[in-house]
Motif scaffolding. Structure first.
Motif, PDB file in Angstrom:
ATOM      1  N   GLN A   1       1.179  -0.910  -0.085  1.00 23.19           N
ATOM      2  CA  GLN A   1       0.184   0.115  -0.283  1.00 23.19           C
ATOM      3  C   GLN A   1       0.837   0.978  -0.516  1.00 23.19           C
ATOM      4  OE1 GLN A   1      -2.992  -0.473   3.317  1.00 23.19           O
ATOM      5  NE2 GLN A   1      -3.821  -1.542   2.986  1.00 23.19           N
ATOM      6  N   ALA A   2       0.448   2.749  -0.476  1.00 24.33           N
ATOM      7  CA  ALA A   2       1.387   3.731  -0.481  1.00 24.33           C
ATOM      8  C   ALA A   2       1.628   3.977   0.852  1.00 24.33           C
ATOM      9  CB  ALA A   2       0.369   4.374  -1.242  1.00 24.33           C
ATOM     10  N   SER A   3       0.709   3.708   1.929  1.00 22.46           N
ATOM     11  CA  SER A   3       1.097   4.488   2.829  1.00 22.46           C
ATOM     12  C   SER A   3       2.240   3.102   3.700  1.00 22.46           C
ATOM     13  CB  SER A   3      -0.506   4.199   3.586  1.00 22.46           C
ATOM     14  OG  SER A   3      -1.446   2.882   3.880  1.00 22.46           O
ATOM     15  N   ALA A   4       1.867   2.086   3.257  1.00 21.69           N
ATOM     16  CA  ALA A   4       3.143   1.036   3.982  1.00 21.69           C
ATOM     17  C   ALA A   4       4.211   1.679   3.669  1.00 21.69           C
ATOM     18  CB  ALA A   4       3.219  -0.140   3.415  1.00 21.69           C
ATOM     19  N   TRP A   5       4.403   1.405   1.813  1.00 22.25           N
ATOM     20  CA  TRP A   5       5.749   1.965   1.304  1.00 22.25           C
ATOM     21  C   TRP A   5       6.161   3.184   2.145  1.00 22.25           C
ATOM     22  CZ3 TRP A   5       7.326   6.022  -2.197  1.00 22.25           C
ATOM     23  CH2 TRP A   5       8.377   5.078  -3.975  1.00 22.25           C
ATOM     24  N   ILE A   6       6.116   4.409   2.464  1.00 21.78           N
ATOM     25  CA  ILE A   6       6.476   5.726   2.706  1.00 21.78           C
ATOM     26  C   ILE A   6       6.265   5.899   3.818  1.00 21.78           C
ATOM     27  CG2 ILE A   6       5.120   7.728   3.108  1.00 21.78           C
ATOM     28  CD1 ILE A   6       3.865   7.702   0.517  1.00 21.78           C
ATOM     29  N   TYR A   7       5.557   5.278   4.959  1.00 25.36           N
ATOM     30  CA  TYR A   7       5.670   5.023   6.330  1.00 25.36           C
ATOM     31  C   TYR A   7       7.079   4.468   6.588  1.00 25.36           C
ATOM     32  CZ  TYR A   7       2.036   7.493   8.419  1.00 25.36           C
ATOM     33  OH  TYR A   7       1.503   8.946   8.128  1.00 25.36           O
ATOM     34  N   GLN A   8       7.705   2.965   5.514  1.00 25.70           N
ATOM     35  CA  GLN A   8       8.570   2.646   5.770  1.00 25.70           C
ATOM     36  C   GLN A   8       9.825   2.975   4.928  1.00 25.70           C
ATOM     37  OE1 GLN A   8       8.711  -1.271   6.596  1.00 25.70           O
ATOM     38  NE2 GLN A   8      11.371  -0.545   6.717  1.00 25.70           N
ATOM     39  N   ILE A   9       9.731   4.257   4.190  1.00 23.44           N
ATOM     40  CA  ILE A   9      11.158   5.461   3.888  1.00 23.44           C
ATOM     41  C   ILE A   9      11.122   6.130   5.267  1.00 23.44           C
ATOM     42  CG2 ILE A   9      11.271   7.245   2.001  1.00 23.44           C
ATOM     43  CD1 ILE A   9       9.568   6.067   0.215  1.00 23.44           C
ATOM     44  N   ALA A  10      10.257   6.451   5.829  1.00 22.93           N
ATOM     45  CA  ALA A  10      10.538   7.464   6.748  1.00 22.93           C
ATOM     46  C   ALA A  10      11.073   6.134   8.604  1.00 22.93           C
ATOM     47  CB  ALA A  10       8.760   8.096   7.872  1.00 22.93           C
ATOM     48  N   ARG A  11      10.493   5.456   8.826  1.00 23.05           N
ATOM     49  CA  ARG A  11      11.065   4.550   9.461  1.00 23.05           C
ATOM     50  C   ARG A  11      12.445   4.346   9.509  1.00 23.05           C
ATOM     51  NH1 ARG A  11      11.712  -0.495  10.642  1.00 23.05           N
ATOM     52  NH2 ARG A  11      11.961  -1.608  12.129  1.00 23.05           N
ATOM     53  N   ASN A  12      13.375   4.196   8.351  1.00 22.41           N
ATOM     54  CA  ASN A  12      13.966   3.802   7.518  1.00 22.41           C
ATOM     55  C   ASN A  12      14.955   4.552   7.639  1.00 22.41           C
ATOM     56  OD1 ASN A  12      13.473   1.101   7.257  1.00 22.41           O
ATOM     57  ND2 ASN A  12      13.376   1.165   4.826  1.00 22.41           N
ATOM     58  N   ARG A  13      14.715   6.185   6.825  1.00 16.14           N
ATOM     59  CA  ARG A  13      15.366   7.006   7.442  1.00 16.14           C
ATOM     60  C   ARG A  13      15.509   7.878   8.216  1.00 16.14           C
ATOM     61  NH1 ARG A  13      19.843   9.808   6.278  1.00 16.14           N
ATOM     62  NH2 ARG A  13      19.194  11.831   6.346  1.00 16.14           N
ATOM     63  N   HIS A  14      14.519   7.684   9.726  1.00 20.12           N
ATOM     64  CA  HIS A  14      14.585   7.920  10.699  1.00 20.12           C
ATOM     65  C   HIS A  14      16.008   6.704  11.381  1.00 20.12           C
ATOM     66  CE1 HIS A  14      13.513   7.486  15.420  1.00 20.12           C
ATOM     67  NE2 HIS A  14      13.799   8.837  15.456  1.00 20.12           N
ATOM     68  N   ILE A  15      15.997   6.026  11.139  1.00 15.47           N
ATOM     69  CA  ILE A  15      16.870   5.032  12.117  1.00 15.47           C
ATOM     70  C   ILE A  15      17.624   5.281  11.299  1.00 15.47           C
ATOM     71  CG2 ILE A  15      17.568   2.485  11.937  1.00 15.47           C
ATOM     72  CD1 ILE A  15      14.328   1.881  11.383  1.00 15.47           C
ATOM     73  N   ASP A  16      18.289   5.228  10.502  1.00 14.99           N
ATOM     74  CA  ASP A  16      19.945   5.333   9.805  1.00 14.99           C
ATOM     75  C   ASP A  16      20.721   6.873  10.450  1.00 14.99           C
ATOM     76  OD1 ASP A  16      19.686   4.035   7.970  1.00 14.99           O
ATOM     77  OD2 ASP A  16      19.141   5.067   6.536  1.00 14.99           O
ATOM     78  N   ILE A  17      19.184   7.995  10.738  1.00 18.12           N
ATOM     79  CA  ILE A  17      20.060   9.271  10.866  1.00 18.12           C
ATOM     80  C   ILE A  17      20.387   8.600  13.111  1.00 18.12           C
ATOM     81  CG2 ILE A  17      19.445  11.621  12.454  1.00 18.12           C
ATOM     82  CD1 ILE A  17      17.712  11.802   9.557  1.00 18.12           C
ATOM     83  N   VAL A  18      19.812   7.978  13.494  1.00 21.66           N
ATOM     84  CA  VAL A  18      19.455   7.715  14.731  1.00 21.66           C
ATOM     85  C   VAL A  18      21.098   6.862  15.226  1.00 21.66           C
ATOM     86  CG1 VAL A  18      19.421   6.045  16.619  1.00 21.66           C
ATOM     87  CG2 VAL A  18      17.623   7.772  15.736  1.00 21.66           C
ATOM     88  N   ARG A  19      21.396   5.960  14.096  1.00 21.29           N
ATOM     89  CA  ARG A  19      22.898   5.205  13.516  1.00 21.29           C
ATOM     90  C   ARG A  19      23.825   6.264  13.316  1.00 21.29           C
ATOM     91  NH1 ARG A  19      21.252   0.202  10.235  1.00 21.29           N
ATOM     92  NH2 ARG A  19      19.267  -1.481  11.605  1.00 21.29           N
ATOM     93  N   LYS A  20      23.320   7.408  12.597  1.00 19.46           N
ATOM     94  CA  LYS A  20      25.010   8.549  12.408  1.00 19.46           C
ATOM     95  C   LYS A  20      24.772   9.077  13.596  1.00 19.46           C
ATOM     96  CE  LYS A  20      24.380   8.935   7.564  1.00 19.46           C
ATOM     97  NZ  LYS A  20      24.180   9.572   6.512  1.00 19.46           N
ATOM     98  N   GLU A  21      24.289   9.082  14.392  1.00 15.42           N
ATOM     99  CA  GLU A  21      24.383  10.582  15.704  1.00 15.42           C
ATOM    100  C   GLU A  21      24.502   9.431  16.980  1.00 15.42           C
ATOM    101  OE1 GLU A  21      20.488  12.246  16.253  1.00 15.42           O
ATOM    102  OE2 GLU A  21      20.519  13.528  14.862  1.00 15.42           O
ATOM    103  N   SER A  22      24.148   8.276  16.935  1.00 17.01           N
ATOM    104  CA  SER A  22      24.638   7.119  17.504  1.00 17.01           C
ATOM    105  C   SER A  22      26.291   6.546  17.663  1.00 17.01           C
ATOM    106  CB  SER A  22      24.060   6.137  18.130  1.00 17.01           C
ATOM    107  OG  SER A  22      23.903   5.591  17.540  1.00 17.01           O
ATOM    108  N   ARG A  23      27.189   7.157  16.507  1.00 13.71           N
ATOM    109  CA  ARG A  23      28.466   6.883  15.848  1.00 13.71           C
ATOM    110  C   ARG A  23      29.595   7.221  17.116  1.00 13.71           C
ATOM    111  NH1 ARG A  23      28.919   7.311  10.050  1.00 13.71           N
ATOM    112  NH2 ARG A  23      27.041   5.375   9.174  1.00 13.71           N
TER     113      ARG A  23
END
Length: 184
Positions: A75-97
């Protein structure tokens, strides 16, 4: 307008962006999604300012990668929210290095000439050590640490499996540690 109707319109908007690069559909989608994505990202633990930044990045990603959306797979919403979730996780990982002690600085301290010279010599040694790496390892190290890409972004960019990217980085870092061991 009902929530279901709006979420079905989300698919219509996304398909219009995917198939026709429809700016008006993208604008409608942005108006609908931005506050919802911001709330979602804040509930995931992000600060409001960071959430706004992530929303902007997610919307840009949607515009750039709309061609990858397949309504038969998600579904469009699932696809979009997955992008948002992944981007948030990427940023958290970069900040916690963790930042190595050698790279941490006391605010307000200016390096003297001997520190600058030592740093330049270390940078030269590092550059020489990187040049000695296997080309595959060198490429992955440069993308991860100079290009500041996540392992997943490197995998997507190069088309290599994520495990291969991680292995090449790990092996390259191991060689760099050996080469640079005598510096300190």
């Amino acid at each position: 307008m009902s929530k279901d109707k709006t979420y079905s319109e989300l698919t219509v908007w996304l398909l219009a962006v995917r198939d026709h690069r429809d700016r008006a559909a993208f604008g409608d989608m942005f108006d609908f999604l931005a506050p919802r994505l911001k709330g979602f990202i804040i509930r995931c633990g992000a600060r409001p300012a960071l959430a706004e930044e992530i929303v902007q990045d997610v919307m840009l990603t949607i515009w750039r990668k709309a061609a990858m959306f397949d309504p038969h797979k998600a579904q469009a919403s699932a696809w979009i929210y997955q992008i948002a979730r992944n981007r948030h996780i990427d940023i958290v990982r970069k900040e916690s290095r963790p930042v190595p002690d050698e790279l941490g600085e006391d605010p307000g301290t200016e390096p003297d000439a001997s520190q600058i010279l030592a740093l330049e010599q270390e940078a030269l040694h590092l550059k020489q050590a990187i040049q000695q790496l296997h080309p595959d390892q060198k490429e992955m190290i440069e993308k991860a640490y100079i290009g500041d890409l996540t392992h997943q972004e490197i995998s997507t960019q190069t088309g290599l499996p994520l495990g291969t990217v991680k292995s090449r980085i790990r092996l390259g870092l191991g060689r760099l540690r050996k080469e640079l061991k005598g510096l300190r």
